[in-house]
Scaffold this motif. Structure first.
Motif, PDB file in Angstrom:
ATOM      1  N   LEU A  12      54.517   0.768  42.528  1.00 14.20           N
ATOM      2  CA  LEU A  12      54.199   1.428  41.263  1.00 14.20           C
ATOM      3  C   LEU A  12      53.109   0.691  40.496  1.00 14.20           C
ATOM      4  O   LEU A  12      53.239   0.398  39.315  1.00 14.20           O
ATOM      5  N   GLY A  13      52.024   0.393  41.203  1.00 17.63           N
ATOM      6  CA  GLY A  13      50.807   0.005  40.522  1.00 17.63           C
ATOM      7  C   GLY A  13      50.111   1.259  40.013  1.00 17.63           C
ATOM      8  O   GLY A  13      50.708   2.333  39.902  1.00 17.63           O
ATOM      9  N   SER A  14      48.837   1.143  39.726  1.00 23.63           N
ATOM     10  CA  SER A  14      48.120   2.308  39.184  1.00 23.63           C
ATOM     11  C   SER A  14      48.072   3.454  40.184  1.00 23.63           C
ATOM     12  O   SER A  14      48.128   4.629  39.800  1.00 23.63           O
ATOM     13  N   VAL A  15      47.987   3.148  41.483  1.00 18.08           N
ATOM     14  CA  VAL A  15      47.944   4.204  42.498  1.00 18.08           C
ATOM     15  C   VAL A  15      49.288   4.928  42.563  1.00 18.08           C
ATOM     16  O   VAL A  15      49.358   6.159  42.495  1.00 18.08           O
ATOM     17  N   GLY A  16      50.381   4.166  42.697  1.00 18.46           N
ATOM     18  CA  GLY A  16      51.690   4.788  42.803  1.00 18.46           C
ATOM     19  C   GLY A  16      52.076   5.555  41.557  1.00 18.46           C
ATOM     20  O   GLY A  16      52.627   6.666  41.638  1.00 18.46           O
ATOM     21  N   LEU A  17      51.797   5.004  40.376  1.00 19.55           N
ATOM     22  CA  LEU A  17      52.139   5.699  39.142  1.00 19.55           C
ATOM     23  C   LEU A  17      51.275   6.944  38.942  1.00 19.55           C
ATOM     24  O   LEU A  17      51.741   7.951  38.383  1.00 19.55           O
ATOM     25  N   SER A  18      50.043   6.910  39.422  1.00 17.61           N
ATOM     26  CA  SER A  18      49.216   8.124  39.382  1.00 17.61           C
ATOM     27  C   SER A  18      49.804   9.201  40.283  1.00 17.61           C
ATOM     28  O   SER A  18      49.767  10.396  39.955  1.00 17.61           O
ATOM     29  N   ALA A  19      50.355   8.784  41.427  1.00 17.85           N
ATOM     30  CA  ALA A  19      51.025   9.742  42.308  1.00 17.85           C
ATOM     31  C   ALA A  19      52.250  10.343  41.624  1.00 17.85           C
ATOM     32  O   ALA A  19      52.523  11.550  41.746  1.00 17.85           O
ATOM     33  N   VAL A  20      53.006   9.523  40.903  1.00 17.42           N
ATOM     34  CA  VAL A  20      54.171  10.023  40.172  1.00 17.42           C
ATOM     35  C   VAL A  20      53.745  11.062  39.142  1.00 17.42           C
ATOM     36  O   VAL A  20      54.342  12.155  39.046  1.00 17.42           O
ATOM     37  N   MET A  21      52.719  10.771  38.370  1.00 15.84           N
ATOM     38  CA  MET A  21      52.247  11.724  37.362  1.00 15.84           C
ATOM     39  C   MET A  21      51.759  13.022  38.003  1.00 15.84           C
ATOM     40  O   MET A  21      52.043  14.126  37.508  1.00 15.84           O
ATOM     41  N   ALA A  22      51.035  12.895  39.108  1.00 10.02           N
ATOM     42  CA  ALA A  22      50.533  14.090  39.789  1.00 10.02           C
ATOM     43  C   ALA A  22      51.674  14.917  40.355  1.00 10.02           C
ATOM     44  O   ALA A  22      51.643  16.159  40.322  1.00 10.02           O
ATOM     45  N   ALA A  23      52.714  14.243  40.877  1.00  7.42           N
ATOM     46  CA  ALA A  23      53.853  14.973  41.428  1.00  7.42           C
ATOM     47  C   ALA A  23      54.565  15.770  40.347  1.00  7.42           C
ATOM     48  O   ALA A  23      55.042  16.888  40.581  1.00  7.42           O
TER      49      ALA A  23
END
Length: 367
Positions: free
Chosen positions: A194-205
């Motif tokens: 859950l760095g910036s990449v993982g958290l961006s994936a969470v928001m997009a999901a």
């Protein structure tokens, strides 16, 4: 012209802020005055030479700034335009011709080798070359030379100092969901890291309507933030059997998983939690030569897929403006991931990134 830049001279060594000389833009090049640049895990991979990036070098590949001059034949941008600089590509290989520039056949050469395609560098110091052109920009500096192909115009009414991370980390995570895996409403996803990449994936999901968004990390603070940003089920990997927990939540596994850690053991878990016909997307940068081991019977018998994803399968000219619109509308609050630093504090910003104290550091350029 003389510029200020953060120079990398040895693996794991601190950045050194130095005066360098920068050439005028050549045909197809764009001179940008940097406003701010995001710090990405890939910068540390390059600094430590886990990839064969030559030193001394100016890193930085999430730059945002204002165009000062353009070289001959440049028509896409003009002086005064506000821009984000993304990855570079050749424009003529089969991937680029099919609008898949993140899989350019010369992606490594144009983004990691520290020179233009002719072997030259636009950076020097007292007549000796300093490697540049990292991701077609080398934006840990007051000014950078980029290319018409990797510059994206952004509206002048958005906060330019916030925009740089859209060039790589943010578009990688969001693009993995929206472009590469094309996760639809009602589907399930597990995000590892859950760095910036993982958290961006969470928001997009959350934006695309995924029904179950499982977020896995070692940091309680990041797990809490993931819950606020749309995760339905945070899992602390420090004290939990992650695979067992996900199987208990879902019964048969998830439709999709995304690994944003680059750690082979975590990727193996991301594959093991796939439901039949599920797909694992690997977006985390691993050291060169890292190997993945997986149960082939599990992979084959369930029709499961593993695929690499570069830059979220994004076409930056299209996807970055889309992310800006989502942010303006309030559904993609990537500004919550950001912490700003002055350029002279770049080494503290890197330390905070590596320790987990900061999710997405952004350094403001020197005046």
């Amino acid at each position: 012209m003389e510029i200020r830049a953060a120079v990398t001279r040895a693996p794991s060594a601190p950045f050194s802020i130095e005066a360098l000389d920068l050439e005028d833009p050549r045909p197809g090049e764009v001179l940008v005055r940097i406003v701010a640049t995001g710090i990405c895990h890939t910068d540390m991979v390059m600094r430590d030479r886990h990839l064969p990036v030559p030193h001394p070098v100016v890193l930085g590949h999430e730059g945002a700034g204002i165009v000062e001059r353009v070289g001959a034949d440049v028509t896409k941008v003009a002086a005064g335009d506000h821009v984000v600089m993304s990855f570079n590509s050749c424009g003529v290989c089969p991937s680029c011709r099919e609008d898949a520039e993140s899989y350019c056949h010369d992606f490594f050469g144009r983004n990691f080798l520290g020179t233009r395609s002719d072997g030259s560098s636009g950076l020097s110091q007292r007549g000796g070359p300093i490697h540049g052109n990292i991701f077609g920009q080398s934006s840990f500096a007051s000014h950078a030379l980029c290319h018409e192909r990797n510059v994206v115009v952004v509206p002048k009414d958005v906060p330019l100092e916030l925009m740089g991370p859209l060039a790589c980390g943010i578009q990688t995570g969001a693009g993995a969901v929206m472009n590469a895996l094309r996760i639809g409403a009602g589907r399930s996803l597990a995000v590892f890291g859950l760095g910036s990449v993982g958290l961006s994936a969470v928001m997009a999901a959350r934006i695309v309507g995924a029904s179950r968004i499982i977020a896995v990390d070692l940091h309680p603070g990041r797990l809490a933030l993931a819950k606020e940003l749309g995760a339905t089920d945070p899992i602390d990997a420090a004290d939990t059997d992650v695979v067992a927990a996900i199987m208990a939540l879902t019964g048969y596994g998830v439709d999709f998983s995304i690994d944003a850690t680059g750690v082979p053991a975590a990727i193996e878990q991301a594959v093991r939690v796939l439901a039949p016909r599920g797909t694992c997307g690997i977006v985390g940068a691993s050291p060169a030569g890292a190997r993945l081991s997986t149960d082939l019977t599990h992979l084959l018998s369930g029709g499961r897929h593993i695929r690499g994803i570069v830059e979220g399968d994004s076409r930056p000219d299209i996807f970055i403006p889309r992310l800006i619109d989502l942010h303006r509308g309030g559904s993609f609050p990537f500004d919550r991931l950001v912490r700003f630093y002055e350029f002279t504090d770049i080494n503290r910003a890197v330390e905070d990134s590596e320790s987990g104290r900061a999710i997405k550091p952004i350094v403001r350029a020197p005046s």
